[in-house]
Design an enzyme around this catalytic site. Structure first.
Site, PDB file in Angstrom:
ATOM      1  N   PRO A   2       0.803  -1.219   0.000  1.00  0.00           N
ATOM      2  CA  PRO A   2       0.000   0.000   0.000  1.00  0.00           C
ATOM      3  C   PRO A   2       0.834   1.266   0.000  1.00  0.00           C
ATOM      4  O   PRO A   2       1.674   1.470   0.865  1.00  0.00           O
ATOM      5  CB  PRO A   2      -0.818  -0.100   1.286  1.00  0.00           C
ATOM      6  N   GLU A   3       0.624   2.095  -0.989  1.00  0.00           N
ATOM      7  CA  GLU A   3       1.184   3.442  -1.005  1.00  0.00           C
ATOM      8  C   GLU A   3       0.015   4.407  -0.871  1.00  0.00           C
ATOM      9  O   GLU A   3      -1.103   3.990  -0.556  1.00  0.00           O
ATOM     10  CB  GLU A   3       1.978   3.679  -2.305  1.00  0.00           C
TER      11      GLU A   3
END
Length: 272
Positions: A2-3
């Site tokens: 996850p960014e």
DNA sequence: AATCGCGCCTGACGGC
DNA sequence: TGCCGTCAGGCGCGAT
């Protein structure tokens, strides 16, 4: 992994189910994440209402009247909204149950994620206070990057994944933005022109907005709060495509390690 | 002040 | 089949 766009996707997924809802139970099964979950988490949360859910960089902030729960998904963390009493699976580390019969469940195989409780302003917490600007905010610009880059010998790739420079840009979107801006990832940050930084800032904003629009990128294991994948991966130009032809010029994409991280790029489209 | 490299952790995968 | 090494990587931290 996850960014910013994936965390934003999670925020939008959980927000309507938990905002203004009262916490009626908390179950912690695994206290040892990146930092220990506070032993008194249940006591702090019980009877509290989530008044607002916000994002700062890759951190989710669940605000209540008495404090803020800071969540980070690390590499492999997932937050799901599930019906209560849904059978637990491996690596389901904690649940927060609400009066509306929904449960927020945190799963994280690699346990690089975090769950912290703060009673003061969360933005002043040591983990958040040094963060650079939000890349989608207007105060993030090419001029800002160019000014911060003066005297920096680090490669531009390392520079833009540094959360003190700009918050929330990780390996995937750094590689993509550099490709779109036509900048070689190993270029020393200080030697790029203001014009190149204007292009880079523009492409960072653009790629993040596009990814949010498509619900994030699912490569290995990102799933949103409904357990669904994101749809940005087929838009990726370089990340995860080493050895495959460039979508622009058809030359074979190369990979190199920059700052201990794989960096995929096109030798033709991104020259030093 | 800037930069480097380590460590946390599990799962997937390749080689034998 | 199983075991072992390697890689993936966000991010703080201590060392330089």
């Amino acid at each position: 992994m996850p960014e910013l766009p994936e965390v934003e996707t999670v925020l939008r997924g959980i927000q309507p189910h938990i905002e203004q809802q009262c916490i009626k139970n908390v179950v912690v099964r695994q206290y040892t994440l990146r930092w220990p979950i506070p032993r008194d988490l249940k006591q702090k949360l019980l009877g509290n209402v989530i008044i607002q859910v916000e994002r700062r960089a890759k951190y989710l902030l669940l605000k209540t009247h008495t404090g803020t729960l800071i969540l980070h998904l690390g590499m492999s963390g997932k937050l799901r909204i599930i019906e209560q009493h849904t059978k637990q699976q491996k690596h389901d580390h904690f649940d927060i149950e609400f009066d509306n019969q929904k449960t927020l469940r945190f799963n994280d195989p690699r346990r690089f994620g975090a769950c912290l409780w703060v009673e003061e302003n969360p933005l002043l917490h040591p983990l958040l206070k040094k963060l650079g600007p939000e890349p989608l905010h207007k105060d993030f610009s090419g001029k800002y990057l160019w000014q911060r880059a003066q005297n920096r010998k680090a490669p531009i790739k390392t520079f833009i994944i540094n959360s003190q420079i700009v918050a929330g840009v990780g390996n995937i979107y750094a590689a993509e933005a550099l490709f779109l801006a036509g900048i070689h990832p190993d270029t020393p940050a200080a030697i790029l022109s203001l014009q190149q930084y204007n292009q880079l800032a523009k492409q960072i904003k653009s790629v993040l907005r596009q990814a949010i629009k498509r619900g994030g990128t699912t490569l290995k294991d990102f799933l949103n709060s409904n357990g669904e994948p994101g749809y940005f991966e087929n838009q990726l130009k370089v990340y995860g495509r080493a050895g495959l032809p460039c979508k622009h010029c058809h030359s074979i994409l190369k990979t190199m390690r920059i700052g201990q991280r794989a960096s995929v790029f096109c030798e033709q489209c991104q020259q030093l």
